[in-house]
Design an enzyme around this catalytic site. Structure first.
Site: not given
Ligand code: FAD
Length: 501
Positions: A78, A346-347
């Site tokens: 990209k 930016t996530g």
């Molecule tokens: P998640 O992926 O939700 O992971 C959560 C984890 O916690 C999972 O493994 C789950 O099993 C665990 N968990 C939850 N509850 C419990 C529990 N009680 N006990 C044990 N484990 C638990 N970012 C980018 O950089 N580029 C993009 O293009 C982009 N597009 C996006 C589009 C959308 C619509 C959205 C909503 C977000 C986007 N993001 C993007 C942001 C990106 O998706 C997130 O920053 C990234 O995926 C990190 O997610 P996370 O690990 O914080 O959460």
């Protein structure tokens, strides 16, 4: 004595933090025992497929091999974002501009961007095309690397499009191989004492630790256990609070674009991200104005191609961030810490910032409140800065076709200092110093210029140009010709040099 760290959550935030900290703290001797607890029943969010360019340096810092990363995540390159339809069409022609990652510095007396105004080039070309090398490569469908480019280096700066689920799987494998303990269990309870987490519990086990990372996504399970009044919403400025994501096959004979496409729709905008295996699409919209069914319908109509749909997911988004990302002995990273709509992808970048900063702030056995305060101040600064930059994309619109767009112009009022900056940038060119005192990381004055001038928020200058100030354009023309020779069509590069497609 060796310290222990428990990360709850196995999405990209959990695994990126685990790998980075493990490598930083345990490379020469084992100083931090890291364990990651991930629920086998709660999935990851499964979106987050485009990145900014600085993620390359984080992947390199995590010790990942770029070729392997590309292959394992069906990734493409990209070089920027193509914004479409963010202003009203002129004579039926859709408005569009690129926001490349490149920060072009050509020019002697004045930089190329200033020369562009002084020479009044807006009459003959678009700003991005006038001042950047990347725009020429993107327009030609060329990737950012040449066959001679080294890992993580390109002819122009670049990020990636990656499959989010494959990325989490890849990172998990790398983390476990590097010694991170992986436990599949669902946390149901959190014990807090004197503002610190003592342990997290599942139905079968308790996990005690010196430090905890909350990477549980929008749930923010650990942070919520530490206190409820720790969230600041950005919805007044950024009203898109829902998304519908559709994965589909890449349209036949289409080479993956080396850029993300962000097209403004009736109540938000749609992303299109080309991987080597499929296309990720989605509509980020104002859920107070559209129902999920209406949004899905509008997205399907926009995509206009009704075969090859793989799956559709509806998501609620919590837009804002923690007041305190670090509370007691717990730090929120990823969506648990905050979220700003993904218009500039930016996530993962914010995870990179959170994890890197944590590395330097945790280098002491007992970091005091002063360290937590510094971390919280910086993280808040990053989010507030980014909020302002995202709002910039909306508030400059001249679209009036829906209530959403009519309200967009006023969104600047919810960002401290932005209305004054916009007034200033009507009278002078946007410069680094105008943004001084902020927490600029990835988006600095050059990026502001791509958006400001892409949206035709031009300074009204009364200054006569001269031939000398055409020199940077001549230089850029020569550089573009050379770059086009050095690089190749994006799909061909992926096929020949990354064993993709
Ligand atoms: P998640 O992926 O939700 O992971 C959560 C984890 O916690 C999972 O493994 C789950 O099993 C665990 N968990 C939850 N509850 C419990 C529990 N009680 N006990 C044990 N484990 C638990 N970012 C980018 O950089 N580029 C993009 O293009 C982009 N597009 C996006 C589009 C959308 C619509 C959205 C909503 C977000 C986007 N993001 C993007 C942001 C990106 O998706 C997130 O920053 C990234 O995926 C990190 O997610 P996370 O690990 O914080 O959460």
């Amino acid at each position: 004595m060796q310290k222990t760290l428990t990360i709850v959550g196995g999405g990209s935030s959990g695994w990126m933090t685990a790998i980075y900290l493990n490598r930083l703290f345990n490379q020469s001797e084992q100083r931090l025992q890291i364990r990651l607890v991930e629920s086998p029943d709660i999935g990851i969010i499964g979106v987050g497929e485009a990145t900014v360019h600085s993620i390359r340096f984080f992947f390199a810092a995590m010790g990942l091999d770029e070729q392997e990363l590309l292959r394992e995540t069906n990734a493409s390159f990209k070089t920027g974002i193509l914004f479409r339809n963010w202003m009203a069409p002129v004579n039926g022609v859709m408005h569009e501009y690129f926001h490349p990652f490149e920060q072009q510095q050509l020019g002697r007396q004045l930089d190329i961007s200033s020369c562009w105004f002084v020479q009044k080039r807006e009459a003959q070309e678009r700003y991005d095309q006038g001042v950047s090398l990347s725009a020429a490569l993107m327009a030609a469908g060329h990737g950012p690397k040449s066959p001679q480019s080294r890992p993580y280096q390109g002819v122009v700066p670049y990020g990636y499009h990656l499959d989010a689920s494959l990325l989490a799987r890849f990172l998990r494998r790398k983390a476990v191989e590097a010694g991170v303990e992986h436990i599949q269990d669902t946390v149901t309870d959190v014990t807090v004492q004197d503002g610190n987490i003592l342990a997290v519990h599942s139905a079968q086990a308790s996990y005690h630790s010196d430090w905890f990372i909350d990477s549980t996504g929008f749930r923010g399970l650990l942070m919520e256990a530490l206190g409820q009044d720790n969230w600041q919403s950005f919805e007044d400025a950024l009203p898109c609070n829902r998304a519908v994501a559709i994965q589909r096959e890449l349209p036949k004979d289409q080479q993956p674009h080396p850029y993300t496409v962000a097209t403004a729709l009736s109540h938000g905008w749609a992303w299109q991200i080309d991987l080597t295996s499929r296309q990720g699409t989605g509509y980020v919209y104002d859920g107070n104005a559209l129902t999920p069914e209406q949004a899905e319908q509008e997205l399907r109509e926009f995509l206009g191609w009704d075969s090859g749909f793989i799956k559709c997911t509806h998501l609620k988004m919590k837009v804002g961030c923690r007041r305190e990302f670090w509370k007691g002995n717990c730090i929120a990273v990823g969506l648990a810490g905050g979220f700003i709509e993904p218009l500039e992808s930016t996530g993962l970048h914010l995870i990179n910032l959170g994890a890197r900063l944590l590395g330097t702030h945790l280098m002491q056995d007992k970091p005091g409140q002063v360290v937590r305060d510094a971390y919280n101040k910086a993280m808040n600064g990053f989010y507030q800065d980014l909020k302002r930059f995202i709002v910039l994309h909306y508030c400059l619109t001249n679209r009036t076709d829906t209530g959403f767009w009519r309200k967009a112009a006023a969104s600047a009022d919810y960002c401290e200092g932005l209305p004054e900056m916009l007034a200033l940038w009507k009278q002078k060119i946007c410069e680094y110093h105008d943004l001084a005192g902020g927490y600029a990381t990835t988006f600095v004055d050059e990026n502001y210029r791509y958006i400001l001038y892409g949206m035709q928020h031009y300074p009204e200058l009364n200054f006569a140009g001269c031939d000398e100030l055409n020199q940077p354009f001549e230089e850029l023309r020569r550089m573009s010709e050379k770059a086009l020779q050095m690089t190749m069509p994006h799909g061909d590069y992926l096929r020949q040099y990354c064993q993709q497609l």
